[in-house]
Design a protein around this motif. Structure first.
Motif, PDB file in Angstrom:
ATOM      1  N   LEU A 155       0.370   9.914  15.585  1.00  0.00           N
ATOM      2  CA  LEU A 155      -0.435  10.304  14.424  1.00  0.00           C
ATOM      3  C   LEU A 155      -1.120   9.100  13.781  1.00  0.00           C
ATOM      4  O   LEU A 155      -2.251   9.204  13.313  1.00  0.00           O
ATOM      5  N   LYS A 156      -0.426   7.954  13.766  1.00  0.00           N
ATOM      6  CA  LYS A 156      -1.060   6.742  13.252  1.00  0.00           C
ATOM      7  C   LYS A 156      -2.235   6.339  14.133  1.00  0.00           C
ATOM      8  O   LYS A 156      -3.279   5.917  13.636  1.00  0.00           O
ATOM      9  N   ASP A 157      -2.053   6.465  15.446  1.00  0.00           N
ATOM     10  CA  ASP A 157      -3.138   6.153  16.372  1.00  0.00           C
ATOM     11  C   ASP A 157      -4.309   7.109  16.168  1.00  0.00           C
ATOM     12  O   ASP A 157      -5.472   6.698  16.209  1.00  0.00           O
ATOM     13  N   LEU A 158      -4.019   8.379  15.947  1.00  0.00           N
ATOM     14  CA  LEU A 158      -5.076   9.361  15.695  1.00  0.00           C
ATOM     15  C   LEU A 158      -5.829   9.035  14.405  1.00  0.00           C
ATOM     16  O   LEU A 158      -7.053   9.149  14.350  1.00  0.00           O
ATOM     17  N   LEU A 159      -5.118   8.626  13.370  1.00  0.00           N
ATOM     18  CA  LEU A 159      -5.767   8.234  12.125  1.00  0.00           C
ATOM     19  C   LEU A 159      -6.686   7.035  12.350  1.00  0.00           C
ATOM     20  O   LEU A 159      -7.813   6.998  11.836  1.00  0.00           O
ATOM     21  N   HIS A 160      -6.218   6.079  13.150  1.00  0.00           N
ATOM     22  CA  HIS A 160      -7.055   4.920  13.475  1.00  0.00           C
ATOM     23  C   HIS A 160      -8.310   5.364  14.237  1.00  0.00           C
ATOM     24  O   HIS A 160      -9.406   4.885  13.970  1.00  0.00           O
ATOM     25  N   GLN A 161      -8.150   6.285  15.180  1.00  0.00           N
ATOM     26  CA  GLN A 161      -9.303   6.782  15.932  1.00  0.00           C
ATOM     27  C   GLN A 161     -10.267   7.548  15.036  1.00  0.00           C
ATOM     28  O   GLN A 161     -11.490   7.470  15.221  1.00  0.00           O
ATOM     29  N   PHE A 162      -9.745   8.294  14.058  1.00  0.00           N
ATOM     30  CA  PHE A 162     -10.620   8.979  13.107  1.00  0.00           C
ATOM     31  C   PHE A 162     -11.442   7.978  12.305  1.00  0.00           C
ATOM     32  O   PHE A 162     -12.639   8.160  12.099  1.00  0.00           O
ATOM     33  N   ASN A 163     -10.795   6.919  11.838  1.00  0.00           N
ATOM     34  CA  ASN A 163     -11.521   5.898  11.083  1.00  0.00           C
ATOM     35  C   ASN A 163     -12.557   5.203  11.960  1.00  0.00           C
ATOM     36  O   ASN A 163     -13.667   4.899  11.507  1.00  0.00           O
ATOM     37  N   LEU A 164     -12.207   4.958  13.216  1.00  0.00           N
ATOM     38  CA  LEU A 164     -13.143   4.343  14.139  1.00  0.00           C
ATOM     39  C   LEU A 164     -14.334   5.259  14.400  1.00  0.00           C
ATOM     40  O   LEU A 164     -15.488   4.820  14.411  1.00  0.00           O
ATOM     41  N   ASN A 165     -14.079   6.543  14.571  1.00  0.00           N
ATOM     42  CA  ASN A 165     -15.167   7.489  14.796  1.00  0.00           C
ATOM     43  C   ASN A 165     -16.022   7.685  13.555  1.00  0.00           C
ATOM     44  O   ASN A 165     -17.206   8.003  13.661  1.00  0.00           O
ATOM     45  N   LYS A 166     -15.448   7.496  12.392  1.00  0.00           N
ATOM     46  CA  LYS A 166     -16.248   7.534  11.169  1.00  0.00           C
ATOM     47  C   LYS A 166     -17.269   6.397  11.183  1.00  0.00           C
ATOM     48  O   LYS A 166     -18.438   6.594  10.842  1.00  0.00           O
ATOM     49  N   GLN A 167     -16.837   5.226  11.650  1.00  0.00           N
ATOM     50  CA  GLN A 167     -17.766   4.103  11.770  1.00  0.00           C
ATOM     51  C   GLN A 167     -18.811   4.367  12.856  1.00  0.00           C
ATOM     52  O   GLN A 167     -19.973   3.982  12.716  1.00  0.00           O
ATOM     53  N   TYR A 168     -18.405   5.040  13.940  1.00  0.00           N
ATOM     54  CA  TYR A 168     -19.367   5.416  14.980  1.00  0.00           C
ATOM     55  C   TYR A 168     -20.425   6.359  14.416  1.00  0.00           C
ATOM     56  O   TYR A 168     -21.605   6.250  14.746  1.00  0.00           O
ATOM     57  N   TYR A 169     -20.001   7.299  13.584  1.00  0.00           N
ATOM     58  CA  TYR A 169     -20.964   8.225  12.976  1.00  0.00           C
ATOM     59  C   TYR A 169     -21.965   7.470  12.108  1.00  0.00           C
ATOM     60  O   TYR A 169     -23.167   7.750  12.151  1.00  0.00           O
ATOM     61  N   LEU A 170     -21.476   6.531  11.322  1.00  0.00           N
ATOM     62  CA  LEU A 170     -22.387   5.760  10.472  1.00  0.00           C
ATOM     63  C   LEU A 170     -23.377   4.972  11.323  1.00  0.00           C
ATOM     64  O   LEU A 170     -24.578   4.943  11.030  1.00  0.00           O
ATOM     65  N   SER A 171     -22.892   4.339  12.376  1.00  0.00           N
ATOM     66  CA  SER A 171     -23.804   3.575  13.229  1.00  0.00           C
ATOM     67  C   SER A 171     -24.726   4.507  14.006  1.00  0.00           C
ATOM     68  O   SER A 171     -25.869   4.140  14.312  1.00  0.00           O
ATOM     69  N   PHE A 172     -24.273   5.696  14.336  1.00  0.00           N
ATOM     70  CA  PHE A 172     -25.124   6.673  15.011  1.00  0.00           C
ATOM     71  C   PHE A 172     -26.298   7.056  14.125  1.00  0.00           C
ATOM     72  O   PHE A 172     -27.450   7.099  14.568  1.00  0.00           O
ATOM     73  N   TYR A 173     -26.034   7.310  12.858  1.00  0.00           N
ATOM     74  CA  TYR A 173     -27.112   7.663  11.947  1.00  0.00           C
ATOM     75  C   TYR A 173     -28.057   6.486  11.725  1.00  0.00           C
ATOM     76  O   TYR A 173     -29.270   6.657  11.614  1.00  0.00           O
ATOM     77  N   LEU A 174     -27.500   5.281  11.660  1.00  0.00           N
ATOM     78  CA  LEU A 174     -28.363   4.104  11.520  1.00  0.00           C
ATOM     79  C   LEU A 174     -29.194   3.873  12.777  1.00  0.00           C
ATOM     80  O   LEU A 174     -30.328   3.403  12.696  1.00  0.00           O
ATOM     81  N   ALA A 175     -28.650   4.198  13.936  1.00  0.00           N
ATOM     82  CA  ALA A 175     -29.401   4.045  15.182  1.00  0.00           C
ATOM     83  C   ALA A 175     -30.535   5.057  15.269  1.00  0.00           C
ATOM     84  O   ALA A 175     -31.522   4.813  15.972  1.00  0.00           O
ATOM     85  N   PHE A 176     -30.423   6.175  14.564  1.00  0.00           N
ATOM     86  CA  PHE A 176     -31.470   7.183  14.606  1.00  0.00           C
ATOM     87  C   PHE A 176     -32.588   6.930  13.603  1.00  0.00           C
ATOM     88  O   PHE A 176     -33.626   7.579  13.675  1.00  0.00           O
ATOM     89  N   VAL A 177     -32.421   6.011  12.694  1.00  0.00           N
ATOM     90  CA  VAL A 177     -33.467   5.730  11.700  1.00  0.00           C
ATOM     91  C   VAL A 177     -34.782   5.315  12.361  1.00  0.00           C
ATOM     92  O   VAL A 177     -35.839   5.837  11.990  1.00  0.00           O
ATOM     93  N   PRO A 178     -34.779   4.405  13.360  1.00  0.00           N
ATOM     94  CA  PRO A 178     -36.061   4.069  13.982  1.00  0.00           C
ATOM     95  C   PRO A 178     -36.748   5.264  14.640  1.00  0.00           C
ATOM     96  O   PRO A 178     -37.980   5.375  14.617  1.00  0.00           O
ATOM     97  N   PHE A 179     -35.986   6.179  15.218  1.00  0.00           N
ATOM     98  CA  PHE A 179     -36.582   7.363  15.835  1.00  0.00           C
ATOM     99  C   PHE A 179     -37.234   8.268  14.788  1.00  0.00           C
ATOM    100  O   PHE A 179     -38.280   8.851  15.029  1.00  0.00           O
ATOM    101  N   LEU A 180     -36.614   8.362  13.634  1.00  0.00           N
ATOM    102  CA  LEU A 180     -37.172   9.203  12.580  1.00  0.00           C
ATOM    103  C   LEU A 180     -38.415   8.583  11.965  1.00  0.00           C
ATOM    104  O   LEU A 180     -39.340   9.278  11.552  1.00  0.00           O
ATOM    105  N   VAL A 181     -38.459   7.245  11.920  1.00  0.00           N
ATOM    106  CA  VAL A 181     -39.621   6.554  11.364  1.00  0.00           C
ATOM    107  C   VAL A 181     -40.808   6.665  12.316  1.00  0.00           C
ATOM    108  O   VAL A 181     -41.944   6.850  11.885  1.00  0.00           O
ATOM    109  N   VAL A 182     -40.526   6.594  13.626  1.00  0.00           N
ATOM    110  CA  VAL A 182     -41.590   6.657  14.620  1.00  0.00           C
ATOM    111  C   VAL A 182     -42.250   8.017  14.645  1.00  0.00           C
ATOM    112  O   VAL A 182     -43.452   8.136  14.803  1.00  0.00           O
ATOM    113  N   LYS A 183     -41.459   9.066  14.487  1.00  0.00           N
ATOM    114  CA  LYS A 183     -42.043  10.419  14.522  1.00  0.00           C
ATOM    115  C   LYS A 183     -42.887  10.585  13.304  1.00  0.00           C
ATOM    116  O   LYS A 183     -43.778  11.151  13.060  1.00  0.00           O
TER     117      LYS A 183
END
Length: 136
Positions: free
Chosen positions: A108-136
């Protein structure tokens, strides 16, 4: 208080002898939080796939100059590659959530760590999509 009094008090307390019974219907209707998360993850994946298929189909049937269609196709294809990277991390979490070892404290501790890591992935995913939204 001495040990004998504690033993007597322990033996007199019989409220924990009965375990509540859960019927099979109730057991099947219980929605565990991890199952809800897995269901939401699956829904998000399929909705993303649907959006990309719709976008490619819309480009294929829409009239317009070849250069413009080519530019938009390359843009959406690069969006697919960015999405593919982040969804590969997403699927690692999805697969680990069904692991039977998640019932232990360390799991469960490992799962909590993975959730926090995936939260950071989501933030970077949205930041990675900013250039695509600006180009359109």
């Amino acid at each position: 208080m001495n040990i004998d009094e504690l033993k007597n008090a322990w033996s007199e307390d019989d409220s924990f002898e009965e375990t509540p019974e859960i019927s099979i219907e109730q057991k099947n209707s219980i929605n565990l939080p991890l199952e809800k998360i897995r269901k939401n993850m699956k829904m998000e994946f399929w909705s993303t796939v649907g959006i990309f298929v719709f976008a490619f189909a819309l480009i294929a049937v829409s009239p317009g100059p070849f250069k413009f269609k080519f530019y938009i196709t390359i843009l959406i294809a690069s969006m697919v590659f960015v999405t593919f990277f982040f969804y590969s991390q997403f699927f690692k979490l999805y697969k680990n959530m069904s692991d039977p070892m998640m019932k232990t404290y360390d799991g469960l501790k490992d799962l909590l760590h993975q959730f926090n890591l995936n939260k950071q992935y989501y933030l970077s995913f949205y930041l990675a999509f900013v250039p695509f939204l600006v180009v359109k």
